[in-house]
Design a protein around this motif. Sequence first.
Motif, short mmCIF file in Angstrom:
data_model
loop_
_atom_site.label_atom_id
_atom_site.label_comp_id
_atom_site.label_asym_id
_atom_site.label_seq_id
_atom_site.Cartn_x
_atom_site.Cartn_y
_atom_site.Cartn_z
N SER A 269 7.38 0.35 27.16
CA SER A 269 8.25 1.52 27.29
C SER A 269 8.21 2.31 25.99
CB SER A 269 9.68 1.08 27.61
OG SER A 269 10.56 2.18 27.68
N GLY A 270 7.85 3.59 26.06
CA GLY A 270 7.73 4.36 24.82
C GLY A 270 8.03 5.82 25.01
N LEU A 271 8.11 6.53 23.89
CA LEU A 271 8.48 7.93 23.87
C LEU A 271 7.34 8.82 23.40
CD1 LEU A 271 11.94 7.51 22.15
CD2 LEU A 271 11.64 8.66 24.33
N LEU A 272 7.28 10.01 23.98
CA LEU A 272 6.52 11.11 23.40
C LEU A 272 7.57 12.07 22.85
CD1 LEU A 272 4.04 12.88 22.83
CD2 LEU A 272 4.28 13.82 25.14
N THR A 273 7.68 12.11 21.53
CA THR A 273 8.69 12.94 20.88
C THR A 273 8.25 13.23 19.46
OG1 THR A 273 11.08 13.17 20.52
CG2 THR A 273 10.10 11.04 19.96
N ALA A 274 9.04 14.01 18.75
CA ALA A 274 8.75 14.29 17.34
C ALA A 274 10.02 14.10 16.51
CB ALA A 274 8.22 15.72 17.17
N VAL A 275 9.82 13.57 15.33
CA VAL A 275 10.89 13.42 14.35
C VAL A 275 10.41 14.06 13.06
CG1 VAL A 275 11.72 11.29 15.42
CG2 VAL A 275 10.03 11.16 13.58
N GLY A 276 11.25 14.00 12.03
CA GLY A 276 10.85 14.56 10.75
C GLY A 276 10.36 13.49 9.79
N GLN A 277 10.52 13.77 8.50
CA GLN A 277 10.12 12.82 7.46
C GLN A 277 11.30 12.52 6.54
OE1 GLN A 277 6.27 13.68 5.69
NE2 GLN A 277 5.65 14.89 7.46
N ALA B 26 13.06 18.83 15.25
CA ALA B 26 11.64 18.47 15.28
C ALA B 26 11.16 18.23 16.71
CB ALA B 26 11.42 17.21 14.44
N ALA B 27 12.01 17.64 17.55
CA ALA B 27 11.60 17.30 18.92
C ALA B 27 11.23 18.52 19.74
CB ALA B 27 12.71 16.51 19.61
N LYS B 28 11.84 19.66 19.42
CA LYS B 28 11.52 20.88 20.15
C LYS B 28 10.07 21.29 19.96
CE LYS B 28 14.40 24.23 20.69
NZ LYS B 28 15.37 25.34 20.54
N ARG B 29 9.46 20.80 18.89
CA ARG B 29 8.09 21.18 18.56
C ARG B 29 7.08 20.08 18.89
NH1 ARG B 29 8.04 26.63 18.22
NH2 ARG B 29 10.04 27.28 17.34
N THR B 30 7.50 19.13 19.71
CA THR B 30 6.62 18.00 20.04
C THR B 30 5.27 18.44 20.60
OG1 THR B 30 8.54 16.59 20.50
CG2 THR B 30 6.41 15.88 21.39
#
Length: 315
Positions: free
Chosen positions: A45-53, A105-109
């Motif tokens: 089970s995993g995600l396609l998403t974006a986070v920052g640093q 960040a997730a909005k720009r995945t």
Amino acid sequence: MSQFVAFGECMIELSSREGSLHQGFGGDVFNTCVYLKRTFKYIDSGLLTAVGQDLQSEQMVATFAREQLNIQNVLRHPQLIPGLYWIHNDEVGEKIFNYWRDNSAAKRTIELVNASNIQSLGSADIFFFSGISLAILPKEDQAKFFDLLNQLKKQGVKIAFDPNYRPKLWANPQDAKDLFHQCFLLSDILLPGVEDFSLLYGIEDEQGVLEFLAVYDIKELVLKNGAKHVTVQYKNKQTVVTITPVTNVVDTTSAGDSFNGVYFGARLNGYDIETSVKMASRIAGEVVQHKGAIVDADIFSKKVKQLFLDFAPAK
């Protein structure tokens, strides 16, 4: 090993508990992934998403890892950081949110997705997203997202969609209708609630929703009607699954998310559609009796053990 991937946003969650402020992480598809993995440990089970640093992003990714989620497609944005929401509940447990997510960040995945990500996503059994996932997509990324869905569908990945319509997230209802139409066309599995159609289309009952969706080629339809029952339609057969009502509702934050996670896990584990709905409803009923999006792991583990005592292994 079966593989499930969900696209969307995980955010920093702030909530009031016993007079103090508690920080955690939450978001509809994240919650779905967690409840799937906690219930069916042998499903990827995993995600396609974006986070920052930033520090909070590091804590978030550490939480993903602690929940044993696949982080292969958790992408890093060089400048942006996670969104945040504050939640409190009214006297009957209904959730009230305030969001700070306009530049997360997730909005720009989607703009960060590359060929390697697409290749790994192509091995998934189910690719899941929600109306909230869609609502945060910048308009310039919408076409690329639907191109991704088409590519995955051609590779045999089942596309699953929960409309999860939240009016405040959309500039206007027509934008949601336009995108939902494309989603209905592509969806193999659909998990709407009657409430979604009431809010967006003015359709107040199950029969109206079923008639609305009849023009789409949806293989597996799971229509949720609050705490009343679930109507499922699969292989030209329609079944109504009765739900046992919960009297001690504390927090409804993850009712639908936990239902979705356990439902997908059960289906991937070989359970029939009706049993999967019953298992998902049981867990959702347990989750709403606890505060926060994610129930304490030890408490939840006991509920899962009881679940598998009450439901025979899938044949």
